[in-house]
Motif scaffolding. Structure first.
Motif, PDB file in Angstrom:
ATOM      1  N   MET A 142       0.366  -1.378   0.198  1.00  0.00           N
ATOM      2  CA  MET A 142       0.204  -0.181  -0.144  1.00  0.00           C
ATOM      3  C   MET A 142       0.896   0.874   0.168  1.00  0.00           C
ATOM      4  SD  MET A 142      -2.737  -1.397   2.372  1.00  0.00           S
ATOM      5  CE  MET A 142      -2.181  -1.905   3.829  1.00  0.00           C
ATOM      6  N   TYR A 143       0.372   2.052  -0.570  1.00  0.00           N
ATOM      7  CA  TYR A 143       1.071   3.601  -0.147  1.00  0.00           C
ATOM      8  C   TYR A 143       0.013   4.704   0.287  1.00  0.00           C
ATOM      9  CZ  TYR A 143       3.507   2.085  -4.062  1.00  0.00           C
ATOM     10  OH  TYR A 143       4.912   1.540  -5.414  1.00  0.00           O
ATOM     11  N   TRP A 144       0.863   5.479   1.277  1.00  0.00           N
ATOM     12  CA  TRP A 144       0.053   6.101   2.166  1.00  0.00           C
ATOM     13  C   TRP A 144       1.204   7.606   2.290  1.00  0.00           C
ATOM     14  CZ3 TRP A 144      -0.350   3.279   7.460  1.00  0.00           C
ATOM     15  CH2 TRP A 144      -1.034   2.145   7.372  1.00  0.00           C
ATOM     16  N   HIS A 145       0.226   9.175   2.237  1.00  0.00           N
ATOM     17  CA  HIS A 145       0.574   9.778   2.543  1.00  0.00           C
ATOM     18  C   HIS A 145       0.387  10.680   3.593  1.00  0.00           C
ATOM     19  CE1 HIS A 145       0.560  14.226   0.790  1.00  0.00           C
ATOM     20  NE2 HIS A 145       2.049  14.013   0.978  1.00  0.00           N
ATOM     21  N   ARG A 146       2.098  10.607   4.635  1.00  0.00           N
ATOM     22  CA  ARG A 146       1.905  11.860   5.740  1.00  0.00           C
ATOM     23  C   ARG A 146       1.124  13.061   5.529  1.00  0.00           C
ATOM     24  NH1 ARG A 146       4.297   9.356   9.833  1.00  0.00           N
ATOM     25  NH2 ARG A 146       6.029   8.318   8.468  1.00  0.00           N
ATOM     26  N   GLN A 147       0.187  13.451   6.121  1.00  0.00           N
ATOM     27  CA  GLN A 147      -0.217  14.917   6.775  1.00  0.00           C
ATOM     28  C   GLN A 147       0.840  15.013   7.056  1.00  0.00           C
ATOM     29  OE1 GLN A 147      -2.341  15.748   4.280  1.00  0.00           O
ATOM     30  NE2 GLN A 147      -1.242  14.158   3.130  1.00  0.00           N
ATOM     31  N   PRO A 148       0.553  16.436   7.686  1.00  0.00           N
ATOM     32  CA  PRO A 148       1.205  17.974   8.635  1.00  0.00           C
ATOM     33  C   PRO A 148       0.652  17.306  10.306  1.00  0.00           C
ATOM     34  CG  PRO A 148       0.688  18.690   6.315  1.00  0.00           C
ATOM     35  CD  PRO A 148      -0.010  17.970   6.058  1.00  0.00           C
ATOM     36  N   ASP A 149       1.527  17.694  11.072  1.00  0.00           N
ATOM     37  CA  ASP A 149       0.654  17.424  11.762  1.00  0.00           C
ATOM     38  C   ASP A 149      -0.628  18.069  12.695  1.00  0.00           C
ATOM     39  OD1 ASP A 149       2.789  16.109  12.764  1.00  0.00           O
ATOM     40  OD2 ASP A 149       4.049  17.803  13.398  1.00  0.00           O
ATOM     41  N   GLU A 150      -1.020  19.224  11.755  1.00  0.00           N
ATOM     42  CA  GLU A 150      -2.050  19.688  12.117  1.00  0.00           C
ATOM     43  C   GLU A 150      -3.525  19.376  12.031  1.00  0.00           C
ATOM     44  OE1 GLU A 150      -0.105  22.725   8.649  1.00  0.00           O
ATOM     45  OE2 GLU A 150       0.376  21.027  11.274  1.00  0.00           O
ATOM     46  N   GLU A 151      -3.558  18.414  10.505  1.00  0.00           N
ATOM     47  CA  GLU A 151      -4.290  17.851   9.829  1.00  0.00           C
ATOM     48  C   GLU A 151      -4.627  17.059  10.450  1.00  0.00           C
ATOM     49  OE1 GLU A 151      -4.971  18.967   6.823  1.00  0.00           O
ATOM     50  OE2 GLU A 151      -3.610  20.235   6.969  1.00  0.00           O
ATOM     51  N   GLN A 152      -6.162  16.519  10.329  1.00  0.00           N
ATOM     52  CA  GLN A 152      -7.414  15.791  11.237  1.00  0.00           C
ATOM     53  C   GLN A 152      -6.482  14.324  10.939  1.00  0.00           C
ATOM     54  OE1 GLN A 152     -10.930  14.809   9.580  1.00  0.00           O
ATOM     55  NE2 GLN A 152     -11.862  13.239  11.264  1.00  0.00           N
ATOM     56  N   PHE A 153      -6.014  13.863  10.021  1.00  0.00           N
ATOM     57  CA  PHE A 153      -5.518  11.942   9.171  1.00  0.00           C
ATOM     58  C   PHE A 153      -4.819  12.447   9.677  1.00  0.00           C
ATOM     59  CE2 PHE A 153      -9.720  12.503   8.011  1.00  0.00           C
ATOM     60  CZ  PHE A 153     -10.274  11.279   8.433  1.00  0.00           C
ATOM     61  N   GLU A 154      -3.255  11.227  10.748  1.00  0.00           N
ATOM     62  CA  GLU A 154      -2.424  11.400  10.198  1.00  0.00           C
ATOM     63  C   GLU A 154      -1.673  11.446   8.732  1.00  0.00           C
ATOM     64  OE1 GLU A 154       2.200   9.056  12.374  1.00  0.00           O
ATOM     65  OE2 GLU A 154      -0.531   8.624  13.059  1.00  0.00           O
ATOM     66  N   PHE A 155      -2.440  10.420   8.187  1.00  0.00           N
ATOM     67  CA  PHE A 155      -1.863   9.664   6.530  1.00  0.00           C
ATOM     68  C   PHE A 155      -2.979   9.557   5.555  1.00  0.00           C
ATOM     69  CE2 PHE A 155       0.736   6.641   9.424  1.00  0.00           C
ATOM     70  CZ  PHE A 155       1.872   7.678   8.885  1.00  0.00           C
ATOM     71  N   HIS A 156      -2.695   9.815   4.210  1.00  0.00           N
ATOM     72  CA  HIS A 156      -3.896  10.283   3.138  1.00  0.00           C
ATOM     73  C   HIS A 156      -3.385   8.736   2.258  1.00  0.00           C
ATOM     74  CE1 HIS A 156      -5.728  14.145   3.513  1.00  0.00           C
ATOM     75  NE2 HIS A 156      -5.726  13.829   4.304  1.00  0.00           N
ATOM     76  N   VAL A 157      -4.539   7.545   2.020  1.00  0.00           N
ATOM     77  CA  VAL A 157      -4.042   6.868   1.852  1.00  0.00           C
ATOM     78  C   VAL A 157      -4.090   6.828   0.119  1.00  0.00           C
ATOM     79  CG1 VAL A 157      -4.965   4.448   0.406  1.00  0.00           C
ATOM     80  CG2 VAL A 157      -5.809   4.803   3.604  1.00  0.00           C
ATOM     81  N   VAL A 158      -3.026   7.369  -0.799  1.00  0.00           N
ATOM     82  CA  VAL A 158      -2.804   6.735  -2.474  1.00  0.00           C
ATOM     83  C   VAL A 158      -3.160   5.670  -3.000  1.00  0.00           C
ATOM     84  CG1 VAL A 158      -0.955   7.387  -3.990  1.00  0.00           C
ATOM     85  CG2 VAL A 158      -1.191   8.292  -1.690  1.00  0.00           C
ATOM     86  N   ASP A 159      -2.463   4.540  -2.492  1.00  0.00           N
ATOM     87  CA  ASP A 159      -3.506   3.398  -3.039  1.00  0.00           C
ATOM     88  C   ASP A 159      -3.122   1.618  -1.656  1.00  0.00           C
ATOM     89  OD1 ASP A 159      -3.759   1.348  -5.320  1.00  0.00           O
ATOM     90  OD2 ASP A 159      -2.219   0.587  -4.459  1.00  0.00           O
ATOM     91  N   GLY A 160      -4.174   1.256  -1.570  1.00  0.00           N
ATOM     92  CA  GLY A 160      -4.615   0.335  -0.586  1.00  0.00           C
ATOM     93  C   GLY A 160      -6.365   0.461   0.091  1.00  0.00           C
ATOM     94  N   GLN A 161      -6.872   1.413  -0.936  1.00  0.00           N
ATOM     95  CA  GLN A 161      -8.081   1.924   0.066  1.00  0.00           C
ATOM     96  C   GLN A 161      -8.394   0.628   0.066  1.00  0.00           C
ATOM     97  OE1 GLN A 161     -10.881   3.339  -2.145  1.00  0.00           O
ATOM     98  NE2 GLN A 161     -11.283   5.260  -1.394  1.00  0.00           N
ATOM     99  N   GLN A 162      -9.075   0.369  -0.972  1.00  0.00           N
ATOM    100  CA  GLN A 162     -10.358  -1.341  -1.200  1.00  0.00           C
ATOM    101  C   GLN A 162      -9.438  -2.602   0.091  1.00  0.00           C
ATOM    102  OE1 GLN A 162     -12.607  -0.750  -2.905  1.00  0.00           O
ATOM    103  NE2 GLN A 162     -11.718   1.257  -3.965  1.00  0.00           N
ATOM    104  N   ARG A 163      -8.251  -2.584  -0.071  1.00  0.00           N
ATOM    105  CA  ARG A 163      -7.604  -3.701   0.991  1.00  0.00           C
ATOM    106  C   ARG A 163      -7.470  -3.140   2.511  1.00  0.00           C
ATOM    107  NH1 ARG A 163      -2.151  -3.064  -2.087  1.00  0.00           N
ATOM    108  NH2 ARG A 163      -3.276  -2.001  -3.204  1.00  0.00           N
ATOM    109  N   LEU A 164      -7.752  -1.919   3.200  1.00  0.00           N
ATOM    110  CA  LEU A 164      -8.165  -1.651   4.192  1.00  0.00           C
ATOM    111  C   LEU A 164      -9.649  -1.544   4.347  1.00  0.00           C
ATOM    112  CD1 LEU A 164      -5.072   2.245   4.689  1.00  0.00           C
ATOM    113  CD2 LEU A 164      -6.042  -0.110   6.022  1.00  0.00           C
ATOM    114  N   THR A 165      -9.782  -0.778   3.962  1.00  0.00           N
ATOM    115  CA  THR A 165     -11.277  -1.141   4.341  1.00  0.00           C
ATOM    116  C   THR A 165     -12.157  -2.485   3.943  1.00  0.00           C
ATOM    117  OG1 THR A 165     -12.598  -0.828   1.988  1.00  0.00           O
ATOM    118  CG2 THR A 165     -12.362   1.981   3.225  1.00  0.00           C
ATOM    119  N   THR A 166     -11.613  -2.825   3.604  1.00  0.00           N
ATOM    120  CA  THR A 166     -12.502  -4.441   3.917  1.00  0.00           C
ATOM    121  C   THR A 166     -11.907  -5.074   4.891  1.00  0.00           C
ATOM    122  OG1 THR A 166     -11.862  -5.087   0.671  1.00  0.00           O
ATOM    123  CG2 THR A 166     -12.164  -6.979   2.606  1.00  0.00           C
TER     124      THR A 166
END
Length: 416
Positions: free
Chosen positions: A53-77
């Motif tokens: 999977m590929y995750w995009h790390r977000q700035p500290d002030e954002e709500q989420f630590e990571f945004h999913v670039v690839d792997g959305q379907q696997r994670l939600t499953t």
């Protein structure tokens, strides 16, 4: 762009769900079937290799630590299965002699749960993108990673960069779409909004195929969301929302764009204020007539409705098809509403008309919204205003003109 690799066992993925956003704006909706979900869980239990999977790390002030670039379907499953969201199929083969048929997560014994929890995914972390061009790289990565999957054309456009993509996303949130029968599955609202914007840019029926929309996104990266085209799109959708304030089952994908073209033409060329109900009543009656005509035997059907039906079934995004459908709608609508008037094609007063108005009114403001009309205006500092607004059918004549000071004329526009 900086990349690093980490390993996440399923047991950890369960715990960090709240810190991962699987739906950043460029992501597509969830599309996996139950069969695909079951196959993933079965592959994990058997220790088969699953793509990283590929995750995009977000700035500290954002709500989420990571945004999913690839792997959305696997994670939600994984999350869905661990919450007993579905069971494995009844014909599942045993895993090392342990039956998994029809089992949900809660039915797993200790061995099966251990196999699931200890399975680890390789996760490539894309470190926080500071500059806009780095954010563009993340979107480009998403498109490339999805290249081998069945992304729809609008899902790809949704991941593109530029102001046109942002404007279409905004338009897709317009209340009008909530009145339509079709849903926003796989960015359908965005697709229709893009087609409407493409029509407004051209000012006439044009081809609205995916290749044409792709070209628009590519060429309009600097599109002005406050410009005349953007304002016209919003204005037309506002008009349609007033016409159809509630959910209307007759508003289908195949007729929404044509109806938009009709409304856009009304706003440009006709005295359209107060015509919203007329349009809605006519449209519902038209669709009722069309559907009833389809039930008739071939010899009894309306030839024009047969042709309209053909145009809604084949090459629906072609320029010729759109033009003919619009022509058909316009003809029937104006037959049903013959009292709707054209606006005066001349909007600007001529110099001779301006001089006559200026002399007649003694060079003094007649509006008197911001002033008392006592001051005599200089020739280079006044506006020739329509008493009856041009958009409401007012003619560009000396009789319908009046002197207005700039402050009062601008104030009139703000309130009316």
């Amino acid at each position: 762009m900086k990349l690093s690799k980490e390993r996440y066992p399923v047991s950890v993925l369960k715990e960090v769900q709240d810190s991962i956003d699987v739906r950043p704006e460029y992501q597509r909706p969830l599309v996996w079937t139950l069969k695909q979900k079951r196959l993933l869980i079965d592959s994990i239990l058997r220790g088969y290799d699953v793509p990283k999977m590929y995750w995009h790390r977000q700035p500290d002030e954002e709500q989420f630590e990571f945004h999913v670039v690839d792997g959305q379907q696997r994670l939600t499953t994984i999350w869905e299965f661990c919450n007993d969201g579905f069971a494995l199929p009844k014909d599942s083969d045993p895993v090392d002699g342990i039956s998994t048929a029809k089992l949900k997560y809660s039915g797993f014994n200790t061995e099966l749960k251990k196999r699931l929890h200890l399975y680890s995914f390789d996760v490539v972390i894309v470190e926080e993108a500071i500059q806009n061009d780095e954010e563009d790289e993340v979107r480009e990565m998403f498109l490339r990673l999805q290249n081998g999957t069945t992304l729809k054309a609008q899902e790809k456009r949704n991941a593109m960069t530029g102001r046109m993509r942002a404007f279409v996303k905004e338009v897709a949130q317009h209340p009008f779409f909530e009145s339509c029968k079709f849903s926003n599955t796989r960015f359908t609202y965005d697709h229709i909004a893009a087609q409407m914007t493409c029509l407004e840019l051209a000012g006439e029926p044009v081809s609205l195929r995916d290749s044409d929309l792709n070209k628009m996104y590519a060429e309009q990266t600097d599109f002005d969301p406050k410009g005349n085209v953007a304002k016209k799109v919003r204005r037309t959708l506002d008009y349609l929302t007033q016409a159809f304030p509630e959910h209307t089952r007759e508003l289908e994908r195949y007729n929404a764009v044509t109806l938009y073209s009709l409304a856009s033409s009304l706003i440009d060329n006709y005295v359209h204020q107060g015509t919203e109900k007329k349009l809605a009543d006519w449209f519902i009656a038209f669709e009722t007539e069309r559907r009833a005509d389809m039930e008739k035997d071939e010899d009894s059907r309306d030839v024009q409705l047969v042709e309209y039906q053909r145009l809604t079934s084949y090459s629906t995004d072609a320029a010729e098809s759109l033009a003919k459908r619009l022509e058909h709608m316009q003809r029937r609508f104006f037959l049903a509403a013959p009292d709707i008037e054209l606006v005066d094609p001349t909007r600007i007063f001529s110099e001779a008309q301006r001089l006559a108005i200026y002399r007649r009114d003694g060079a003094r403001c007649q509006l008197r919204i911001k002033c008392d009309g006592s001051e005599k205006l200089k020739w280079n500092n006044w506006h020739a205003d329509h008493k009856v607004p041009h958009s409401a059918g007012g003619k560009t004549t000396v009789e319908n003109g009046q002197v207005a000071c700039p402050d009062c004329n601008f104030a009139k526009g703000a309130v009316g």
